[in-house]
Write a protein that holds these residues in place. Structure first.
Motif, short mmCIF file in Angstrom:
data_model
loop_
_atom_site.label_atom_id
_atom_site.label_comp_id
_atom_site.label_asym_id
_atom_site.label_seq_id
_atom_site.Cartn_x
_atom_site.Cartn_y
_atom_site.Cartn_z
N ALA A 74 -39.49 -13.11 -5.83
CA ALA A 74 -38.25 -13.87 -5.99
C ALA A 74 -38.04 -14.35 -7.42
O ALA A 74 -37.06 -15.02 -7.71
N SER A 75 -38.96 -14.00 -8.32
CA SER A 75 -38.87 -14.44 -9.71
C SER A 75 -39.20 -13.30 -10.66
O SER A 75 -40.08 -12.48 -10.38
N THR A 165 -31.98 -7.52 -10.41
CA THR A 165 -31.57 -6.13 -10.29
C THR A 165 -32.55 -5.26 -9.50
O THR A 165 -32.18 -4.16 -9.06
N GLY A 166 -33.78 -5.72 -9.37
CA GLY A 166 -34.81 -4.88 -8.78
C GLY A 166 -35.37 -3.86 -9.75
O GLY A 166 -36.15 -2.98 -9.37
N THR A 186 -37.26 2.57 -17.48
CA THR A 186 -36.86 1.64 -16.42
C THR A 186 -36.59 2.39 -15.13
O THR A 186 -35.79 3.33 -15.09
N PHE A 187 -37.27 1.97 -14.06
CA PHE A 187 -36.97 2.43 -12.71
C PHE A 187 -35.86 1.53 -12.19
O PHE A 187 -36.11 0.41 -11.73
N THR A 188 -34.64 2.00 -12.25
CA THR A 188 -33.48 1.17 -11.93
C THR A 188 -33.42 0.83 -10.45
O THR A 188 -33.37 1.72 -9.60
N SER A 193 -35.86 -0.98 -2.94
CA SER A 193 -36.28 -0.03 -1.90
C SER A 193 -37.64 -0.39 -1.34
O SER A 193 -38.12 0.28 -0.41
N TRP A 194 -38.29 -1.41 -1.91
CA TRP A 194 -39.56 -1.87 -1.37
C TRP A 194 -39.31 -2.86 -0.23
O TRP A 194 -38.17 -3.00 0.22
N ASP A 195 -40.35 -3.53 0.24
CA ASP A 195 -40.23 -4.38 1.43
C ASP A 195 -39.97 -5.85 1.12
O ASP A 195 -39.96 -6.68 2.03
N GLY A 196 -39.80 -6.18 -0.16
CA GLY A 196 -39.52 -7.56 -0.52
C GLY A 196 -40.74 -8.47 -0.48
O GLY A 196 -40.60 -9.70 -0.45
#
Length: 263
Positions: A74-75, A165-166, A186-188, A193-196
């Motif tokens: 979250a940060s 942005t992730g 950068t992997f935009t 797409s991960w599980d958070g």
């Protein structure tokens, strides 16, 4: 995203990091002190896809760990680590290869992860190194990203995560104690797409098969990782369970077993 304003964290003590092998191979070994960690490949052949490394938590995931340090998804945060590789390889064109890497992910096995890798191959009389950005989503390997800049056998790896942005940006510099990468990728939006889940940091040594070269078949390779620093953000420490907590957990397990036995 990368900043030189380092923040001191307990995570900088490498004795708090956890050694992990995937899968285990007797030619790989690792050791750590409070100031550095060393990964070593011995004389012989190590199958491709085999690695060894250190992760910043004690378990496979943050949720399954009882100690260590992690970073909240979250940060935003930014990390760096120095590396120094020394390798002795058999003479010949592309007869051996070894990889180093540094990255972040939701698990130490790399199911959801992104990082920077340094591949070193003996093309002729001396090793030649190159950089690449690698990532996985649900254990599926993503297209490899090209990282510009000169790759050195000693330097600095970087990785940053942007919560808004992730995006995960990885990079490297060919000098140690660098404050910013000279090349990056950068992997935009990849973290979307991960599980958070919360994110751990890790670094590793890997035997693999790059284009035109086999897996590790060298005499020896030793990589020293040091000077881990949090350039932006804050590491979160996993509190070790107290004796009272362990007793309570043990009691709950005992009660559940008794209940199951009655059913």
């Amino acid at each position: 995203m990368f900043s030189s304003a380092g923040i001191a964290q307990p995570i900088t003590n490498f004795t708090s990091w956890t050694l992990a092998a995937d899968p285990f191979n007797a030619l790989f070994s690792g050791s750590s002190t409070s100031t550095n960690a060393t990964l070593t490949a011995g004389n012989g052949t190590i199958p491709a896809g085999t690695d060894i490394g250190f992760s910043s938590v004690s378990g496979t995931t943050v949720l399954g760990s009882v100690s260590g340090n992690y970073f909240s998804s979250a940060s935003s945060f930014s990390l760096a680590i120095d590396y120094d590789l020394a390798a002795t390889m058999p003479f010949g064109f592309g007869t051996s290869a070894i990889f180093l890497g540094f990255g972040i992910g939701e698990d130490s096995t790399g199911v959801d992860s992104a990082g920077i890798t340094l591949g070193t191959v003996n093309f002729g009389a001396s090793p030649v190194s190159s950089l690449a950005a690698t990532a996985r989503v649900d254990d599926a390997t993503q297209p490899v990203g090209s990282v510009s800049g000169t790759a050195g056998l000693a330097g600095t790896f970087f990785v940053s995560y942007d919560e808004a942005t992730g995006n995960v940006t990885v990079g490297a510099a060919n000098t140690t104690n660098a404050v910013a990468p000279t090349g990056s990728y950068t992997f935009t939006g990849i973290a979307n797409s991960w599980d958070g889940e919360d994110l751990l940091a890790s670094f590793f040594m890997r035997s693999d098969i790059p284009s035109g070269a086999p897996e590790w078949t060298g005499t020896s390779a030793s990589a020293v990782f040091s000077n881990f620093r949090v350039l932006e953000g804050t590491a979160v420490a996993i509190p070790e369970p107290t004796t009272a907590t362990l007793v309570l957990i043990g009691g709950l397990v005992w009660m559940l077993r008794r209940r199951a036995a009655r059913i």
